[in-house]
Design a protein around this motif. Structure first.
Motif, mmCIF file in Angstrom:
data_model
loop_
_atom_site.group_PDB
_atom_site.id
_atom_site.type_symbol
_atom_site.label_atom_id
_atom_site.label_comp_id
_atom_site.label_asym_id
_atom_site.label_seq_id
_atom_site.Cartn_x
_atom_site.Cartn_y
_atom_site.Cartn_z
ATOM 1 N N ASN A 229 0.849 -1.178 0.000
ATOM 2 C CA ASN A 229 0.000 0.000 0.000
ATOM 3 C C ASN A 229 0.900 1.249 0.000
ATOM 4 O O ASN A 229 1.579 1.514 0.991
ATOM 5 N N PRO A 230 0.873 2.037 -1.078
ATOM 6 C CA PRO A 230 1.778 3.189 -1.167
ATOM 7 C C PRO A 230 1.455 4.295 -0.171
ATOM 8 O O PRO A 230 2.265 5.193 0.042
ATOM 9 N N ALA A 231 0.253 4.236 0.444
ATOM 10 C CA ALA A 231 -0.120 5.287 1.403
ATOM 11 C C ALA A 231 0.164 4.848 2.840
ATOM 12 O O ALA A 231 -0.137 5.572 3.790
ATOM 13 N N ALA A 232 0.752 3.666 3.030
ATOM 14 C CA ALA A 232 0.935 3.122 4.383
ATOM 15 C C ALA A 232 1.902 3.960 5.223
ATOM 16 O O ALA A 232 1.670 4.194 6.402
ATOM 17 N N VAL A 233 2.987 4.409 4.622
ATOM 18 C CA VAL A 233 3.987 5.190 5.361
ATOM 19 C C VAL A 233 4.176 6.521 4.650
ATOM 20 O O VAL A 233 4.281 6.558 3.420
ATOM 21 N N SER A 234 4.182 7.599 5.434
ATOM 22 C CA SER A 234 4.338 8.888 4.757
ATOM 23 C C SER A 234 5.787 9.353 4.843
ATOM 24 O O SER A 234 6.358 9.492 5.921
ATOM 25 N N PHE A 235 6.402 9.523 3.679
ATOM 26 C CA PHE A 235 7.787 9.995 3.594
ATOM 27 C C PHE A 235 7.784 11.419 3.063
ATOM 28 O O PHE A 235 6.952 11.760 2.229
ATOM 29 N N THR A 236 8.736 12.216 3.539
ATOM 30 C CA THR A 236 8.865 13.551 2.944
ATOM 31 C C THR A 236 10.129 13.565 2.101
ATOM 32 O O THR A 236 11.147 12.999 2.487
ATOM 33 N N LEU A 237 10.038 14.188 0.940
ATOM 34 C CA LEU A 237 11.208 14.295 0.063
ATOM 35 C C LEU A 237 11.683 15.728 0.058
ATOM 36 O O LEU A 237 10.967 16.606 -0.412
ATOM 37 N N PRO A 238 12.904 15.991 0.564
ATOM 38 C CA PRO A 238 13.408 17.359 0.478
ATOM 39 C C PRO A 238 13.423 17.771 -0.995
ATOM 40 O O PRO A 238 13.744 16.952 -1.853
ATOM 41 N N MET A 239 13.034 18.976 -1.292
ATOM 42 C CA MET A 239 13.017 19.537 -2.641
ATOM 43 C C MET A 239 11.881 18.968 -3.486
ATOM 44 O O MET A 239 11.752 19.323 -4.643
ATOM 45 N N GLY A 240 11.066 18.116 -2.881
ATOM 46 C CA GLY A 240 9.959 17.527 -3.640
ATOM 47 C C GLY A 240 8.973 18.575 -4.103
ATOM 48 O O GLY A 240 8.338 18.424 -5.135
ATOM 49 N N HIS A 241 8.842 19.630 -3.330
ATOM 50 C CA HIS A 241 7.823 20.623 -3.674
ATOM 51 C C HIS A 241 8.401 21.970 -4.091
ATOM 52 O O HIS A 241 7.668 22.914 -4.316
#
Ligand code: KG4
Ligand code: ZN
Length: 351
Positions: free
Chosen positions: A198-210
């Motif tokens: 499930n891709p929504a199971a763990v929330s990761f933040t990506l630096p520079m993603g936004h």
């Protein structure tokens, strides 16, 4: 026009024969994966020794499978940059020796240009027609991750729009797989595991993603996975492991796809292309196609065998140079630096 390509920049020894339409007559890849697997990464000295052993046999095998003689060839193309210098040297010396003894012209090829042009290869009758220039390409492999505007088939026609500031995307897949005890190389196994997760199971933040810049960063997500593993251990439960893989893959591929399509829109270019080992990732392929379609763009994806390292892409990139009348001399060197122009980090900045 038929060209023999030789590739030895990292852990695959390859030889291939292609024609001017991109048709692949033979593509032989001798992988060293099992040699390096116990170490969890490529050991340069072992790679060079194995290339030395395999270079002759893969060339003979490629010519035999293509059913062509030396006389039918118009030249020899060899990867001479970037890569492990000792590994590159084996291919370059082999190519020089063969070109000298057979009286054939020799051209060096930048491995990254090979990846960018892999989308022009034809391995079967099926498959989408190749893209036309200009296009915006995402190159994501184990050593490089960048977005380029590509106005033509040669290094001078390529302009970098953004690049990773730390790890390459493939390196992040490999390191996360290692942390999770999934083995090496990590990309294909994480891709496979993620199918059930499930891709929504763990929330990761990506630096520079936004950020609006087309630069990227993938080392932080690896640290987030490492911190989870330190705190909770590697998930013993198969489903949780699959969820972690799917969540990691979703975070990485969403940034790659979004930046690629946004860069193309900003450049006013309506075709996007992907290349490099990570371009074999199913989720990345799906997302790039979906996002491009939403924006009215065409996404052209290389066949799977053309994504990971192979000599066919080198033969094709070399053929383009040979066709333009270019030749390299016996002073052709192996070097770890790419010939692609790099926009300075300072010059590009974060908008
Ligand atoms: O282009 P490549 O064969 O070699 C380099 O030039 O680096 O890329 C190898 C990288 C490795 O990091 C590998 O884990 C990754 O491509 N890779 C994938 C997949 N297949 C290979 N990453 C994600 N999903 C895949 N299916
Ligand atoms: Zn590569």
């Amino acid at each position: 026009m038929l060209v023999l390509g030789i590739e030895s920049s990292c852990d695959e020894t390859g030889a291939a024969v292609v024609d001017a339409s991109g048709r692949v007559l033979a593509d032989v890849v001798q992988s060293q994966v099992s040699l390096h697997a116990p170490y969890g990464g490529v050991i340069p000295e072992l790679a060079s020794r194995d290339h030395l052993k395999n270079a002759g046999p893969v060339v003979r095998e490629a010519l035999a499978r293509a059913n062509v003689s030396w006389d039918a060839l118009s030249g020899i193309a060899v990867t001479n940059r970037p890569g492990l210098v000792g590994a590159l040297l084996v291919g370059v010396q082999a190519a020089k020796g063969l070109a000298w003894s057979r009286g054939l012209p020799l051209v060096g090829v930048d491995h990254l240009v090979g990846h960018l042009l892999a989308v022009f290869l034809r391995r079967s009758e099926e498959g989408a027609p190749p893209p036309s220039f200009p296009f915006v390409a995402l190159l994501a492999s184990g050593g490089h991750t960048a977005i380029y505007r590509v106005d033509g088939p040669r290094a001078a026609d390529v302009r970098e729009l953004g690049a990773t500031r730390d790890d390459a995307a493939g390196e992040a897949f490999d390191k996360v797989a290692k942390l999770l005890g999934l083995g090496y190389p990590g990309g294909p196994v994480v891709d496979r595991m993620a199918q059930k997760g499930n891709p929504a199971a763990v929330s990761f933040t990506l630096p520079m993603g936004h950020t609006r810049s087309f630069d990227m960063s993938f080392s932080g997500i690896k640290t987030q996975v490492a911190a989870r593993v330190r705190e909770h251990g590697v998930p013993a439960n198969e489903q949780e492991l699959a969820d972690l893989c799917a969540s990691f893959q979703s975070a990485v591929t969403s940034v790659l796809a979004k930046k690629l399509v946004t860069a193309a829109a900003q450049e006013g270019v309506s075709t996007v292309v992907i290349g490099g080992g990570v371009a074999a990732n199913r989720e990345l392929r799906r997302r790039v196609t979906e996002l491009a379609t939403e924006r009215g763009m065409r996404a052209v994806l290389p066949e799977l065998a053309s994504c990971t390292d192979n000599a066919a892409m080198i033969a094709y990139a070399g053929l383009v140079r040979l066709r333009a009348g270019e030749r390299d001399g016996w002073d052709l060197v192996a070097t770890s630096a790419t010939s692609l122009p790099r926009t300075t980090r300072k010059g590009r900045g974060v908008r």
